[in-house]
Design an enzyme around this catalytic site. Structure first.
Site, PDB file in Angstrom:
ATOM      1  N   ASP A 404       4.498  -2.186   7.599  1.00  0.00           N
ATOM      2  CA  ASP A 404       3.144  -1.747   7.929  1.00  0.00           C
ATOM      3  C   ASP A 404       2.159  -2.806   8.431  1.00  0.00           C
ATOM      4  O   ASP A 404       2.041  -3.033   9.616  1.00  0.00           O
ATOM      5  CB  ASP A 404       2.548  -0.999   6.728  1.00  0.00           C
ATOM      6  CG  ASP A 404       3.353   0.242   6.344  1.00  0.00           C
ATOM      7  OD1 ASP A 404       4.514   0.343   6.785  1.00  0.00           O
ATOM      8  OD2 ASP A 404       2.839   1.106   5.617  1.00  0.00           O
ATOM      9  N   GLU A 636       5.807   0.284  -7.109  1.00  0.00           N
ATOM     10  CA  GLU A 636       6.083   0.141  -5.679  1.00  0.00           C
ATOM     11  C   GLU A 636       6.164  -1.335  -5.269  1.00  0.00           C
ATOM     12  O   GLU A 636       6.977  -1.722  -4.441  1.00  0.00           O
ATOM     13  CB  GLU A 636       4.966   0.847  -4.892  1.00  0.00           C
ATOM     14  CG  GLU A 636       5.189   0.917  -3.394  1.00  0.00           C
ATOM     15  CD  GLU A 636       4.039   1.608  -2.675  1.00  0.00           C
ATOM     16  OE1 GLU A 636       2.955   1.772  -3.288  1.00  0.00           O
ATOM     17  OE2 GLU A 636       4.216   1.993  -1.510  1.00  0.00           O
TER      18      GLU A 636
HETATM   19  C1  6A9 Z   1       0.662   8.462   3.069  1.00  0.00           C
HETATM   20  C2  6A9 Z   1      -0.408   9.561   1.138  1.00  0.00           C
HETATM   21  C3  6A9 Z   1      -0.250  11.884  -1.539  1.00  0.00           C
HETATM   22  C4  6A9 Z   1       5.098   2.652   2.696  1.00  0.00           C
HETATM   23  O1  6A9 Z   1       8.231   4.220   0.487  1.00  0.00           O
HETATM   24  C5  6A9 Z   1       7.834   4.954   1.589  1.00  0.00           C
HETATM   25  C6  6A9 Z   1       7.043   4.104   2.558  1.00  0.00           C
HETATM   26  C7  6A9 Z   1       7.910   2.958   3.082  1.00  0.00           C
HETATM   27  O2  6A9 Z   1       8.939   3.459   3.902  1.00  0.00           O
HETATM   28  C8  6A9 Z   1       7.127   1.959   3.890  1.00  0.00           C
HETATM   29  O3  6A9 Z   1       7.936   0.881   4.226  1.00  0.00           O
HETATM   30  N1  6A9 Z   1       5.842   3.589   1.892  1.00  0.00           N
HETATM   31  C9  6A9 Z   1       5.942   1.467   3.094  1.00  0.00           C
HETATM   32  O4  6A9 Z   1       5.212   0.544   3.840  1.00  0.00           O
HETATM   33  C10 6A9 Z   1       4.965   4.662   1.374  1.00  0.00           C
HETATM   34  C11 6A9 Z   1       4.375   5.491   2.469  1.00  0.00           C
HETATM   35  C12 6A9 Z   1       3.554   6.591   1.959  1.00  0.00           C
HETATM   36  C13 6A9 Z   1       2.769   7.214   3.054  1.00  0.00           C
HETATM   37  C14 6A9 Z   1       2.035   8.401   2.537  1.00  0.00           C
HETATM   38  C15 6A9 Z   1      -0.008   9.676   2.564  1.00  0.00           C
HETATM   39  C16 6A9 Z   1      -0.696  10.885   0.572  1.00  0.00           C
HETATM   40  O5  6A9 Z   1       0.279  11.242  -0.408  1.00  0.00           O
END
Ligand code: 6A9
Length: 666
Positions: A404, A636
């Site tokens: 990100d 996380e």
């Molecule tokens: C946005 C939120 C109630 C971000 O683990 C999943 C991903 C990874 O693939 C990525 O590398 N996470 C990491 O930078 C989490 C992404 C969550 C986005 C959700 C909306 C509302 O939810």
């Protein structure tokens, strides 16, 4: 509240399952207090079927209260859902009504909840509520039934689902029989864990460690679920977002409460744990994901399937773009399976799965290799970086990379090149060559591609910076950027909120190495083991790994060096740092795995790699476990100063990789 469930396969529609909820309190004062449990039963949109609140006569004599649901759907046939308790149940009631969309269930319940009287504070539901259509006719039947059951602490409740097509079941899963069955499953889990991982052979792990590993692994496995629906996608062939085809997806998820949906690159990491546990389960998951590939060879990154899932995601994240990639970590899963479980994989029925997957593994590679190509031969560029004017972002995000807000070239151009993507593609070529060999296809093309991309001269000429002694991205870049609040608009109303800060470029960018950001990205040729064991670059990177002013902490490797101007900086006025210093488990797993590889491959740096390996592995495992014991969660990401868990929790996705570090499965 402790919950558990047990399944009993049988009949034609998946069989039975029962759940149990045990309500207790450690606080003596709460003993005898009322607790109301509300259970939702709902049919998904457009399901061909019906549900109805249970008729008193249907309830067996075991139950002191007639509560439950019966129904029929095309997929499940006849079924019943009944509630039983060994304790005295104070009160029960239900709501049976019609709702449009699963995302509206809670609103419907809230608008019908009543209080019996203010003295005892017992909630109840009003029974059948018929909904009137616009033309005045009454909607018959219900697609949503809520069962309210109130007991006094402590009490327990069994929720018993039985499939109609299962006619000769030996026993109903409730009461003592449930106890016995759950106990058997528990013992089986412990036995399988021990015989699969031999944890104690890989270190002097305490009983607490063993318990921790079992808990987090079972949480990841428990996150595997079935989804059905279509993504919203956009591509060069569509003007507006269009629905993808409807499809099932069987997948684990990163966080059941926060992101209960599939993420492409997360799933390759989950696959490392799942395939160690049950290879066929993982092959099933992979086949589902590869069935989501379009004719171009693209797989959507985030799987938001069905209206319920969609309702939880802000609009800007819903649409998946057919030009945008995500790290192809399933190649990692495959390589890992071939390294660690080759014999099991050689079973004819599994080779057959691989043979069926192979054309799609190739199509995926071809799509990545062409659509993500950079301007120079053998260079690559993540798509989807945008620079609106004005931009609220100091450094435009690279969501495709999965990292990100990790800083890249400040000014996205077609001439930029991303080292992590080059490495993912090279690793993919290696995995394809190995797969080809196993199924007797021709590996040459992929072997040659791998050799070419991972060649030291190639990596060096495109990505090595002598100034910092590390691999870097290349692009149009400046670090002289700041956020400033623009003046209020002339015609703004008197009390309007001030406009958000926007980025201001203080010094013009020029084409150069993006060398102000030493961190995870700089390590990729090492992380994905592209470097030869006698590569000088390997030596240089290893000595940097240990430096506390850069990435080393007592809790793992931080994502961005403390010396970087972007370290722990906000990217916009409102976006806190995410991949700018925090410790992430997936990349740390790759680091530990690479150190293990270089530590056990003869070469001038083997001793050093081995020594770092031991320390990094211990730091990671101990901190994740410590935070788990302190908070009850795995997280996380982890704070690089204190080791504390950060971001979402419970995050039982790739943070669970600590289990593989414990048992040294790489
Ligand atoms: C946005 C939120 C109630 C971000 O683990 C999943 C991903 C990874 O693939 C990525 O590398 N996470 C990491 O930078 C989490 C992404 C969550 C986005 C959700 C909306 C509302 O939810």
């Amino acid at each position: 509240m402790a919950t558990s469930f047990v399944k009993q396969p049988g009949g034609r529609n998946g069989g039975d399952w029962s759940g149990r909820v045990i309500v207790t309190s450690e606080d003596e004062k709460l003993k005898g207090a009322y607790v109301s449990l509300l259970f939702y039963s709902a049919l998904e949109d457009k399901t061909n079927g019906w549900i109805s609140p249970i008729n008193d006569k249907l309830v067996g004599k075991e139950s002191q209260f007639p509560a439950g649901v019966v129904g029929w759907t095309e997929q499940l046939g006849d079924f019943s859902l009944r509630y039983f308790s060994r304790n005295k149940i104070t009160h029960h009631s239900f709501l049976a009504t019609k709702v449009i969309g699963l995302e509206n269930l809670k609103d419907s319940v809230m608008s019908h909840l009543r209080m019996r009287n203010s003295a005892d504070q017992i909630l109840f539901l009003p029974g059948i509520i018929q909904v009137r259509n616009e033309d005045g006719t009454i909607e018959k039947g219900s697609n949503f039934i809520v069962t309210e059951i109130t007991g006094k602490i402590p009490f327990e409740l069994d929720i018993v689902y039985e499939s109609g097509s299962y006619t000769n079941r030996p026993k109903t899963l409730m009461g003592d029989i449930y106890d016995d069955e759950l106990k058997k499953k528990r013992i089986a889990f412990h036995d399988k864990f021990d015989s699969t991982f031999h944890l104690k052979d890989h270190g002097n792990w305490s009983d607490d460690h063993v318990k921790f590993a079992k808990t987090v692994l079972s949480n990841l496995l428990g996150s595997v679920g079935y989804f059905y629906g279509s993504s919203l996608v956009i591509s060069e062939y569509t003007k507006n977002p269009v629905p993808y085809w409807k499809a099932p997806l069987f997948t684990a998820v990163p966080s059941r409460s926060f992101f209960p949906r599939g993420f492409l690159w997360d799933e390759g990491f989950h696959g490392l744990l799942i395939s160690a546990w049950d290879l066929d389960l993982e092959l099933d998951i992979m086949c589902h994901w590869f069935s989501l590939m379009n004719v171009m060879g693209w797989i959507p990154r985030e799987q938001i399937l069905g209206s319920e899932a969609r309702a939880k995601v802000p609009d800007e994240f819903v649409v998946q773009n057919g030009a945008i990639a995500n790290p192809p970590t399933f190649y990692l899963t495959i390589q890992y399976i071939l390294n660690n479980f080759r014999n099991e994989m050689m079973a004819p029925e599994r080779v057959a799965v691989l043979e069926r997957l192979y054309p799609r593994l190739q199509a995926w590679f071809n799509w990545l290799n062409t659509s993500q190509a950079g301007e120079l031969p053998g260079s690559y560029r993540w798509r989807g970086r945008v620079l609106p004017d004005p931009t609220p972002e100091i450094n435009p995000k690279t969501l495709a990379s999965g990292l990100d807000d990790y800083p890249r070239a400040s000014h996205p151009t077609t001439a930029e090149r991303h080292i992590d993507l080059l490495c993912w593609i090279a690793m993919g070529a290696a995995a394809l060559a190995e797969t080809a060999e196993l199924i007797s296809a021709n590996p040459d093309k992929y072997r040659n591609t791998y050799e070419w991309l991972s060649n030291d001269e190639h990596l060096t000429s495109l990505h090595w910076s002598d100034t910092v002694g590390a691999f870097t991205d290349y692009g149009l870049h400046t670090d002289s950027l700041t956020l400033k609040r623009p003046p209020q608009k002339r015609n703004a109303p008197p009390h309007a909120a001030p406009p958000d800060k926007v980025r201001v470029v203080l010094e013009a960018p020029h084409f150069r190495s993006v060398d102000s950001a030493f961190g995870y990205v700089s390590l990729f040729p090492f992380l994905l083991q592209l470097l030869d064991s006698d590569s000088q670059h390997l030596g240089t990177l290893l000595s940097k790994l240990e430096r506390k002013d850069l990435l080393w902490t007592n809790y793992g490797l931080r994502s961005l060096a403390k010396t970087s101007p972007y370290y722990m900086k906000y990217n916009t006025e409102h976006d806190p740092p995410y991949w700018r210093g925090q410790i992430w488990m997936n990349i740390n797993y790759l680091a530990v795995r690479a150190l293990h590889h270089y530590g056990s491959t003869p070469g001038p740096y083997a001793e050093k790699a081995k020594s770092i390996y031991e320390r990094l592995r211990k730091n990671l495992v101990n901190n994740v476990m410590k935070q788990y014991q302190r908070t009850g969660y795995i997280w996380e990401q982890y704070n690089d100063q204190t080791g504390e868990g950060m971001g979402s929790k419970p995050f039982t996705g790739w943070s669970t990789l600590v289990v593989l570090m414990m048992v040294e499965l790489y």
